[in-house]
Motif scaffolding. Structure first.
Motif, PDB file in Angstrom:
ATOM      1  N   MET A  88       0.819  -1.200   0.000  1.00 16.58           N
ATOM      2  CA  MET A  88       0.000   0.000   0.000  1.00 16.58           C
ATOM      3  C   MET A  88       0.854   1.251   0.000  1.00 16.58           C
ATOM      4  N   LYS A  89       0.283   2.303  -0.552  1.00 15.53           N
ATOM      5  CA  LYS A  89       0.973   3.587  -0.667  1.00 15.53           C
ATOM      6  C   LYS A  89       0.296   4.613   0.236  1.00 15.53           C
ATOM      7  N   GLY A  90       1.052   5.189   1.187  1.00 18.09           N
ATOM      8  CA  GLY A  90       0.517   6.244   2.032  1.00 18.09           C
ATOM      9  C   GLY A  90       0.235   7.488   1.211  1.00 18.09           C
ATOM     10  N   THR A  91      -0.962   8.020   1.358  1.00 19.98           N
ATOM     11  CA  THR A  91      -1.390   9.106   0.480  1.00 19.98           C
ATOM     12  C   THR A  91      -1.596  10.419   1.206  1.00 19.98           C
ATOM     13  N   MET A  92      -2.369  10.392   2.287  1.00 18.99           N
ATOM     14  CA  MET A  92      -2.648  11.626   3.011  1.00 18.99           C
ATOM     15  C   MET A  92      -3.196  11.287   4.389  1.00 18.99           C
ATOM     16  N   ALA A  93      -3.172  12.271   5.291  1.00 23.55           N
ATOM     17  CA  ALA A  93      -3.748  12.092   6.618  1.00 23.55           C
ATOM     18  C   ALA A  93      -5.267  12.059   6.528  1.00 23.55           C
ATOM     19  N   CYS A  94      -5.880  11.507   7.560  1.00 23.34           N
ATOM     20  CA  CYS A  94      -7.339  11.437   7.621  1.00 23.34           C
ATOM     21  C   CYS A  94      -7.860  12.680   8.346  1.00 23.34           C
ATOM     22  N   PRO A  95      -8.553  13.582   7.626  1.00 22.52           N
ATOM     23  CA  PRO A  95      -9.106  14.772   8.270  1.00 22.52           C
ATOM     24  C   PRO A  95     -10.366  14.410   9.047  1.00 22.52           C
ATOM     25  N   ARG A  96     -10.436  14.817  10.309  1.00 21.51           N
ATOM     26  CA  ARG A  96     -11.519  14.383  11.190  1.00 21.51           C
ATOM     27  C   ARG A  96     -12.633  15.414  11.305  1.00 21.51           C
ATOM     28  N   CYS A  97     -13.876  14.890  11.506  1.00 18.98           N
ATOM     29  CA  CYS A  97     -15.058  15.736  11.560  1.00 18.98           C
ATOM     30  C   CYS A  97     -15.899  15.366  12.776  1.00 18.98           C
ATOM     31  N   MET A 137      -3.277  19.836  13.964  1.00 14.21           N
ATOM     32  CA  MET A 137      -3.635  20.560  12.750  1.00 14.21           C
ATOM     33  C   MET A 137      -2.505  20.447  11.720  1.00 14.21           C
ATOM     34  N   CYS A 138      -2.845  20.640  10.471  1.00 14.50           N
ATOM     35  CA  CYS A 138      -1.863  20.499   9.392  1.00 14.50           C
ATOM     36  C   CYS A 138      -0.929  21.701   9.346  1.00 14.50           C
ATOM     37  N   ASP A 139       0.146  21.528   8.592  1.00 18.50           N
ATOM     38  CA  ASP A 139       1.033  22.634   8.285  1.00 18.50           C
ATOM     39  C   ASP A 139       0.258  23.662   7.447  1.00 18.50           C
ATOM     40  N   PRO A 140       0.522  24.966   7.658  1.00 13.36           N
ATOM     41  CA  PRO A 140      -0.202  25.985   6.877  1.00 13.36           C
ATOM     42  C   PRO A 140      -0.140  25.765   5.368  1.00 13.36           C
ATOM     43  N   SER A 141       0.945  25.153   4.885  1.00 13.05           N
ATOM     44  CA  SER A 141       1.076  24.919   3.444  1.00 13.05           C
ATOM     45  C   SER A 141       0.087  23.882   2.924  1.00 13.05           C
ATOM     46  N   GLU A 142      -0.554  23.136   3.847  1.00 11.14           N
ATOM     47  CA  GLU A 142      -1.491  22.090   3.433  1.00 11.14           C
ATOM     48  C   GLU A 142      -2.942  22.436   3.769  1.00 11.14           C
ATOM     49  N   HIS A 155      -5.013  24.058   2.111  1.00  8.54           N
ATOM     50  CA  HIS A 155      -5.899  23.920   0.950  1.00  8.54           C
ATOM     51  C   HIS A 155      -6.421  22.493   0.820  1.00  8.54           C
ATOM     52  N   ILE A 156      -5.739  21.538   1.474  1.00  8.87           N
ATOM     53  CA  ILE A 156      -6.185  20.143   1.463  1.00  8.87           C
ATOM     54  C   ILE A 156      -7.072  19.848   2.669  1.00  8.87           C
ATOM     55  N   TYR A 157      -6.577  20.186   3.857  1.00  3.90           N
ATOM     56  CA  TYR A 157      -7.234  19.757   5.094  1.00  3.90           C
ATOM     57  C   TYR A 157      -8.147  20.816   5.716  1.00  3.90           C
ATOM     58  N   LYS A 158      -8.010  22.057   5.271  1.00  4.84           N
ATOM     59  CA  LYS A 158      -8.822  23.156   5.804  1.00  4.84           C
ATOM     60  C   LYS A 158      -8.717  23.217   7.328  1.00  4.84           C
ATOM     61  N   SER A 159      -9.834  23.170   8.055  1.00  2.00           N
ATOM     62  CA  SER A 159      -9.783  23.323   9.513  1.00  2.00           C
ATOM     63  C   SER A 159      -9.923  21.999  10.251  1.00  2.00           C
ATOM     64  N   HIS A 160      -9.727  20.885   9.545  1.00  2.00           N
ATOM     65  CA  HIS A 160      -9.902  19.571  10.162  1.00  2.00           C
ATOM     66  C   HIS A 160      -8.607  19.096  10.826  1.00  2.00           C
TER      67      HIS A 160
END
Length: 332
Positions: A260-269, A295-300, A302-307
């Motif tokens: 498997m290939k790691g792709t991205m973190a799981c944004p929680r709601c 929380m994500c790095d500010p550079s990300e 656009h992907i994770y928003k406020s999750h």
């Protein structure tokens, strides 16, 4: 030339041309084979480092309903499968086709699923069990479902299933549908950009597989007054024997015959705030605590928003089988 007095030269023999052509082809193919061998050898030298052990496997046949712990699973391109149970291949939808999850109906988490003799059995408090054939009649209509702005098909499970779901949730009219193997899956990339064009999903939010470590859950619980369960986070693969949040760093992993290939973190709601034992949504914890430090790095953004981030999404590179107790390796 006749009468020139010069000796005539021997005519080229066809065999010479054939031999020359054969040798040239052998050189070309030999060079290509050597390149392929070197490439495979370089890949073969990639080292595997053990990073943990599979402690639990979970399949969630009906989206937002209770998960099923299994000892062994097949990993398909769409995620985990055990017998007739495939991960998130059934879902509840409104009459207009819009999907319903525990974000809208928290009591969905109280519905448990078992599988026996070609049927899925749904059980819920104060309800008679509902039995659904794993293979529905082709006479059942195919519905279009709307999930995160994308259309995906599902075969209607029938009136009895619709009445059962509606009666339990005590809300508007709902229907239950099933994603079948001949239907067209969604592209994970159309939901979240970090995924690859090869990553396919049926009814999961955006990923075929989600991995979480026991250490990450323990670290989170050390910050909470009221402890939460692994069921709040609904991973497919739970790993022990590693440090907190180490799963964030696993770019490529191998478990059993699966790669498997790691792709991205799981944004929680707010789904994480639903108590899996009562079906009551708290709307605060553990989400607020996660927001304080995950929380994500500010550079990300656009992907994770406020999750906040908890767990890691993986795409499937090689299908196969895995089981509880299997070592987890990362490629280095």
């Amino acid at each position: 030339m006749v009468g020139s007095g010069l000796p005539s030269l021997p005519k080229p023999r066809p065999g010479w041309l054939f031999t020359f052509t054969t040798l040239a082809l052998l050189v070309v193919f030999g060079t290509a084979a050597a390149w392929q061998w070197r490439r495979r050898n370089r890949q073969g030298r990639r080292r595997l480092k053990r990073v943990g052990t599979v402690s639990s496997l979970f399949i969630y046949p009906v989206k937002s309903c209770r998960g099923v712990a299994v000892e062994r699973a097949e990993v398909t391109e769409l995620g985990l499968r055990n017998g007739d149970m495939s991960d998130r291949c059934w879902l509840v939808m409104k009459e207009d086709g819009h999907v319903v999850t525990a974000r809208q109906e928290p009591r969905l988490v109280l519905i448990s699923i078992t599988n026996e003799s070609g049927c899925l059995t749904l059980s819920a408090p104060e309800m008679k069990d509902l039995h659904i054939p794993a293979q529905l009649s082709t006479k059942n209509p195919v519905q279009n479902c709307r999930l995160f702005g994308l259309d995906v098909q599902g075969r209607d499970c029938g009136e009895e299933a619709a009445q059962w779901i509606t009666a339990f949730l005590k809300s508007e009219s709902y229907r239950l549908v099933h994603f079948e193997s001949n239907m067209v899956p969604r592209n994970a990339k159309d939901v979240m950009k970090p995924f690859r064009s090869t990553d396919k999903i049926a009814y999961p939010d955006c990923s075929p597989v989600m991995v979480l470590s026991e250490a990450s859950l323990e670290e989170l619980n050390s910050r909470l007054e009221k402890k939460v369960q692994i069921r709040n986070f609904r991973p497919n693969i739970l790993v022990t024997g590693c440090g907190p949040y180490e799963e964030d760093t696993w770019n490529e992993i191998k478990i059993g015959g699966v790669e498997m290939k790691g792709t991205m973190a799981c944004p929680r709601c707010i789904f994480t705030t639903v108590d899996p034992d009562t079906g009551v949504m708290d709307r605060k914890e553990p989400l607020e605590t996660l927001k304080s430090y995950r929380m994500c790095d500010p550079s990300e953004q656009h992907i994770y928003k406020s999750h906040p981030l908890f767990g890691w999404y993986f795409g499937i590179d090689k299908i196969g089988s895995l089981q509880v107790g299997d070592p987890v390796y990362k490629t280095i």
